[in-house]
Design an enzyme around this catalytic site. Structure first.
Site, short mmCIF file in Angstrom:
data_model
loop_
_atom_site.label_atom_id
_atom_site.label_comp_id
_atom_site.label_asym_id
_atom_site.label_seq_id
_atom_site.Cartn_x
_atom_site.Cartn_y
_atom_site.Cartn_z
N HIS A 53 -7.49 -3.56 4.77
CA HIS A 53 -6.90 -2.21 4.75
C HIS A 53 -7.67 -1.32 3.78
CE1 HIS A 53 -4.43 0.77 2.64
NE2 HIS A 53 -3.76 0.95 3.77
N ASN A 54 -7.93 -1.85 2.58
CA ASN A 54 -8.64 -1.05 1.60
C ASN A 54 -10.08 -0.78 2.02
OD1 ASN A 54 -6.26 -1.29 0.17
ND2 ASN A 54 -7.26 -1.61 -1.78
N GLU A 110 -9.92 1.88 4.39
CA GLU A 110 -9.63 3.10 3.61
C GLU A 110 -10.93 3.70 3.07
OE1 GLU A 110 -6.45 2.55 0.57
OE2 GLU A 110 -7.92 3.23 -0.90
N SER A 139 0.82 -1.20 0.00
CA SER A 139 0.00 0.00 0.00
C SER A 139 0.86 1.25 0.00
CB SER A 139 -0.91 0.03 1.23
OG SER A 139 -1.63 1.25 1.24
N LYS A 150 -4.50 -6.83 3.32
CA LYS A 150 -4.51 -5.68 2.41
C LYS A 150 -5.95 -5.35 1.99
CE LYS A 150 -3.23 -2.28 -0.18
NZ LYS A 150 -3.76 -2.16 -1.47
C1 6PG Z 1 -3.23 1.50 -1.49
C2 6PG Z 1 -4.54 1.73 -2.16
C3 6PG Z 1 -4.51 1.18 -3.53
C4 6PG Z 1 -5.55 1.81 -4.42
C5 6PG Z 1 -6.92 1.28 -4.20
C6 6PG Z 1 -7.96 2.29 -4.56
O1 6PG Z 1 -3.28 0.93 -0.43
O2 6PG Z 1 -2.20 1.88 -2.05
O3 6PG Z 1 -5.55 1.13 -1.44
O4 6PG Z 1 -4.58 -0.20 -3.41
O5 6PG Z 1 -5.50 3.17 -4.32
O6 6PG Z 1 -7.02 0.18 -5.05
O7 6PG Z 1 -9.12 1.61 -4.63
P1 6PG Z 1 -10.41 2.09 -5.35
O8 6PG Z 1 -10.06 2.40 -6.77
O9 6PG Z 1 -11.29 0.92 -5.23
O10 6PG Z 1 -10.87 3.32 -4.63
#
Ligand code: 6PG
Length: 477
Positions: free
Chosen positions: A187-188, A191, A130, A184
């Protein structure tokens, strides 16, 4: 004999290229490979002086350039492209070699691939990475799964290139097979929830306090000096302060209000449902993005009746209340996400150290935040903690925030400002603390229409009431 590479990267789009450069900048010799040769040549032409690269123009040449055990990092699109690259390289490797998938793969695919490659004596390591492009280059948060043996050779390299916080690398062996990609994924999901809560805070500060985006940027900058100090709050302030060059309008007003998603948030919710873990904060964030993108539905329903937004007469103290609501909702969203990791660990036999997960998210990744230190401390103090909400510091902070939290949601409801993230977080909190939930009634309904039985509070066993019979007698089921 020519020098060999300690690691190789295949798939040199921006993430792969930046990971390769990061490795080389740390003194590791990196073999390079890409399906089309131009990317390999371009990397060497532009960045060749950053370290030792060995460009390879065929799969065999790439494999031959690697010292043993060979470590091949795949950085291609998740799904079929990943399988295609594995199929290309696996036959060329030998037992003990390591294939790393550093893309955003679904953990179930990682488990399948790991099992298949283990049969061939190969280690397959699904790794969460990430931090986006910048993170890959300057120090991401790295979440490797796979066998402990694979981490012996890979760990030192990954720890070397990861972000560092207080001198500790933001990389740890998360657990076996798909554990890294699972973590991960969550984590997303977190996010998504965090971004949604921040967006709701913005909407409230604008709709209920009447602040401009530039003023709200300042509010976020202030928050970023306190307990909400995080990358997402920091970039939110920058996005809100940005003015569109062509119109002179706040940037946020010229962007279509339809949030997109690549799918990892959706996976998190799907798996949350499978595991039976209420991750309602993440789910509402995914649904809020879906609702935002439902343009036809939104235009058909735009004239539905309801309150119109009008700033409150007295806005003093309102921003502070929103800060408290945001903080409390954020604690709930993280508590839910960590419970999902715990449940995934139990289901798949991963021994995941939740405190370590929070620690490696402190730097490099999108959800990096000061607050993660408190999560690490909470799990260190009580490894079997049922929820972050009951740990000393969080309990106190959320209890103290709750008057403001409830008041902000009431304001949002009365002004017709949707706050699905704030509201579901509070409902979860109140659900956990309830003495009795109306689930008892749901059990009664299920028994009535489907003889699904129920348990009693005063006796062991399963019971059914014969609802259609006179007197509705109860029988043991
Ligand atoms: C990270 C982000 C990365 C990406 C996501 C965005 O940890 O670096 O999470 O994996 O920015 O895939 O996800 P979306 O396009 O679904 O918002």
């Amino acid at each position: 004999m020519s020098k060999k590479a300690s690691i190789g990267v295949t798939g040199l789009a921006v993430m792969g290229r930046n990971l390769a450069r990061n490795l080389a900048r740390h003194g590791h010799t990196v073999a390079l490979h890409n399906r089309s040769e131009e990317r390999t040549r371009a990397l060497v032409d532009q960045f060749g002086d950053e370290g030792d690269f060995i460009p390879a123009y065929s799969a065999q040449e790439f494999v031959d350039a690697l010292e043993r055990p060979r470590q091949v990092v795949i950085m291609v699109k998740a799904g079929a492209p990943t399988d295609a690259v594995i199929d290309e390289f696996a036959p060329l490797l030998e037992p003990g070699d390591v294939i790393v998938d550093a893309g955003n793969a679904h953990f179930a695919d990682t488990r399948r691939r790991e099992a298949a490659l283990r049969e061939q004596g190969l280690h397959f390591v699904g790794t969460g990475v990430s931090g986006g492009e910048e993170g890959a280059l300057h120090g991401p948060s790295i979440m490797p799964g796979g066998s402990p043996e694979s981490y012996q050779s890979l760990g030192p390299l990954f720890e070397d290139i990861s972000a560092k916080v207080d001198g500790s690398p933001c990389c740890t062996h998360v657990g076996a097979d798909g554990a890294g990609h699972f973590v991960k994924m969550v984590h997303n999901g977190i996010e998504y929830a965090d971004m949604q809560l921040i967006a709701e805070s913005f909407d409230l500060l604008r709709g209920a306090a009447g602040y401009s985006p530039a003023e709200i940027a300042e509010v976020f900058r202030t928050w970023n000096t306190g307990r909400l100090d995080s990358y997402l709050i920091e970039i939110t302030a920058d996005v809100l302060a940005h003015v569109d060059a062509s119109t002179g309008k706040p940037f946020v007003d010229i962007v279509a209000d339809q949030a997109e998603q690549k799918g990892t948030g959706r996976w998190t919710v799907q798996i949350g449902l499978d595991l039976g873990v209420p991750i309602s904060g993440i789910a509402e964030a995914v649904f809020a993005r879906s609702l935002s993108g439902s343009s036809e539905l939104r235009s058909a329903a735009r004239d539905l009746g309801g309150p119109t937004r009008a700033p409150l007469a007295d806005v003093s103290g309102f921003a502070d209340k929103v800060e408290q609501a945001l903080y409390a909702s954020k604690v709930v969203a993280y508590a839910q996400g960590f419970n999902q990791i715990q449940a995934g660990g139990a289901e798949y036999g991963w021994d995941i150290d939740l405190g370590r997960v929070a620690a490696i998210w402190r730097g490099g990744c999108i959800i990096r935040a000061k607050f993660l230190n408190d999560i690490t401390s909470a799990y260190e103090a009580e490894p079997g903690l049922p929820t972050l909400l009951t740990s000393g510091g969080f309990r106190k902070a959320v209890e103290e925030a709750q008057d403001a939290w409830r008041s902000v949601i009431s304001t949002a409801v009365s002004l017709g400002i949707p706050t699905p993230g704030f509201s579901t977080a509070l409902a979860y909190y109140d659900g956990l603390r309830a003495d009795r939930l109306p689930a008892a009634l749901v059990q009664g309904q299920r028994d009535f229409f489907g003889a699904h039985t129920y348990r009693r509070v005063d006796r062991e066993g399963s019971f059914h009431t014969a609802w259609a019979e006179p007197g509705r007698p109860e029988v043991s089921a």
